[in-house]
Design a protein around this motif. Structure first.
Motif, PDB file in Angstrom:
ATOM      1  N   GLU A   1       0.847  -1.189   0.000  1.00 16.83           N
ATOM      2  CA  GLU A   1       0.000   0.000   0.000  1.00 16.83           C
ATOM      3  C   GLU A   1       0.885   1.243   0.000  1.00 16.83           C
ATOM      4  OE1 GLU A   1      -3.201   0.132   2.886  1.00 16.83           O
ATOM      5  OE2 GLU A   1      -2.984  -2.013   3.290  1.00 16.83           O
ATOM      6  N   VAL A   2       0.387   2.315  -0.616  1.00 20.57           N
ATOM      7  CA  VAL A   2       1.095   3.598  -0.615  1.00 20.57           C
ATOM      8  C   VAL A   2       0.052   4.707  -0.485  1.00 20.57           C
ATOM      9  CG1 VAL A   2       2.623   5.170  -1.853  1.00 20.57           C
ATOM     10  CG2 VAL A   2       2.940   2.694  -2.088  1.00 20.57           C
ATOM     11  N   HIS A   3      -0.035   5.313   0.692  1.00 18.88           N
ATOM     12  CA  HIS A   3      -0.974   6.425   0.883  1.00 18.88           C
ATOM     13  C   HIS A   3      -0.710   7.117   2.218  1.00 18.88           C
ATOM     14  CE1 HIS A   3      -3.268   3.796   3.641  1.00 18.88           C
ATOM     15  NE2 HIS A   3      -3.233   2.869   2.696  1.00 18.88           N
ATOM     16  N   ASP A   4      -1.008   8.414   2.246  1.00 16.88           N
ATOM     17  CA  ASP A   4      -0.985   9.190   3.490  1.00 16.88           C
ATOM     18  C   ASP A   4      -2.333   9.141   4.199  1.00 16.88           C
ATOM     19  OD1 ASP A   4       1.646   9.970   3.283  1.00 16.88           O
ATOM     20  OD2 ASP A   4       1.207  11.908   2.369  1.00 16.88           O
ATOM     21  N   SER A   5      -3.396   8.929   3.444  1.00 18.99           N
ATOM     22  CA  SER A   5      -4.749   8.801   3.992  1.00 18.99           C
ATOM     23  C   SER A   5      -5.445   7.686   3.228  1.00 18.99           C
ATOM     24  CB  SER A   5      -5.545  10.104   3.831  1.00 18.99           C
ATOM     25  OG  SER A   5      -4.865  11.210   4.391  1.00 18.99           O
ATOM     26  N   ASP A   6      -6.361   6.989   3.911  1.00 18.38           N
ATOM     27  CA  ASP A   6      -7.060   5.916   3.201  1.00 18.38           C
ATOM     28  C   ASP A   6      -8.567   6.115   3.118  1.00 18.38           C
ATOM     29  OD1 ASP A   6      -7.530   5.374   5.870  1.00 18.38           O
ATOM     30  OD2 ASP A   6      -6.532   3.431   5.875  1.00 18.38           O
ATOM     31  N   GLY A   7      -9.093   7.226   3.661  1.00 19.01           N
ATOM     32  CA  GLY A   7     -10.526   7.433   3.526  1.00 19.01           C
ATOM     33  C   GLY A   7     -10.993   8.782   4.033  1.00 19.01           C
ATOM     34  N   LEU A   8     -12.195   9.149   3.585  1.00 12.97           N
ATOM     35  CA  LEU A   8     -12.880  10.358   4.034  1.00 12.97           C
ATOM     36  C   LEU A   8     -13.927   9.964   5.063  1.00 12.97           C
ATOM     37  CD1 LEU A   8     -13.859  13.364   3.810  1.00 12.97           C
ATOM     38  CD2 LEU A   8     -15.325  12.584   1.916  1.00 12.97           C
ATOM     39  N   ALA A   9     -13.880  10.593   6.228  1.00 11.15           N
ATOM     40  CA  ALA A   9     -14.870  10.356   7.282  1.00 11.15           C
ATOM     41  C   ALA A   9     -15.739  11.600   7.431  1.00 11.15           C
ATOM     42  CB  ALA A   9     -14.190  10.027   8.603  1.00 11.15           C
ATOM     43  N   ILE A  10     -17.049  11.390   7.581  1.00  6.07           N
ATOM     44  CA  ILE A  10     -17.994  12.496   7.735  1.00  6.07           C
ATOM     45  C   ILE A  10     -18.929  12.183   8.896  1.00  6.07           C
ATOM     46  CG2 ILE A  10     -19.779  13.899   6.628  1.00  6.07           C
ATOM     47  CD1 ILE A  10     -18.654  13.023   3.924  1.00  6.07           C
TER      48      ILE A  10
END
Length: 264
Positions: free
Chosen positions: A179-188
């Protein structure tokens, strides 16, 4: 760049002797006027190992700023404002913080206060940041905006992060990292109390997802996966911070928008 002392402000005049710059570095040729400061850092107290640690808050470039997370890492950034992000056919406008006024904390329990002047062709703005160093960083932010012309799309409290691929969207290229990411999702957290989780994607073209809401309670880009073996990378993606925004007052009706750009 200015420092606030009591009821007065004193300009910090740029001097290349403040920095260690090699003679052949482009920064060595920067003139002192206009100010050659690119931005500023807030460091740990000088009594600690501040020279070897990440700054705990940074304002650097356009209206970008960020803070260190609970695990001692930096990652995603916030911006003072977004104007027409991902809105074709016109280009996005990037306002700049063009001046800073720093009021140091009087006591260890007090916040550092930072005032910033924003400017762009479409608007000017005044910002106040109350910055507290906790296990991570907490900022109370107030802004007053004055528009010079009509703007059709304004993003309040925008966040910017990096996402290439994860276990929910495998890499289309050959790469040894899982995996390569600084964030993995949007939370609301919606105004009605509903909790929404939207995993991030790497689309083939720019895509915008809108979550219409009224009086949102909070939203943010999160890094939930904390397992090193899921990344196998020494840059410590598993320790990258999350950013969470809680609106103060009544923001009314609008939408939380996720703009995803292709990453190859």
């Amino acid at each position: 760049m200015h420092v606030v002392q009591g009821e007065t402000a004193r300009e910090i005049v740029y001097d290349p002797r403040y920095f260690t710059i090699s003679a052949d570095h482009p920064a060595a040729a920067l003139p002192p006027e206009p100010s050659a400061f690119a931005g500023l850092w807030l460091q740990e107290a000088k009594s600690g190992p501040w020279k070897t640690q990440e700054p705990w808050a940074t304002w650097l470039g356009a209206s970008y700023f960020r803070g260190v997370g609970e695990l001692g890492q930096v990652g995603l950034s916030a911006r003072g404002l977004a104007l027409s992000p991902g809105q074709a056919p016109g280009p996005e406008e990037f306002p700049d913080f063009v001046g800073f006024w720093i009021a140091p904390a009087e006591n260890e329990s007090d916040p550092v206060t930072l005032y910033a002047l924003m400017d762009s062709p479409s608007l000017s703005g005044a910002y106040r940041f109350l910055c507290r160093r906790t296990s991570g960083v907490v900022m109370d932010i107030e802004a007053t905006l004055h528009f010079r012309r009509r703007v059709t799309h304004v993003g309040i409290a925008p966040l910017t992060s990096m996402y290439w691929y994860s276990e929910t969207a495998s890499s289309r290229t050959i790469d040894w990292r899982p995996e390569v990411h600084d964030s993995d999702g949007l939370a609301i957290w919606t105004g009605s109390g509903e909790r929404i989780w939207r995993p991030l994607n790497n689309p083939p073209r720019t895509m915008t997802s809108s979550f219409v809401d009224e009086k949102p309670r909070g939203f943010g880009l999160l890094q939930r996966d904390r397992e090193f073996l899921h990344y196998l990378d020494g840059v410590k993606y598993e320790k990258r911070p999350s950013a969470w925004v809680e609106p103060q007052g009544d923001w009314g009706r609008g939408a939380v928008q996720l703009v995803e750009l292709n990453t190859d």
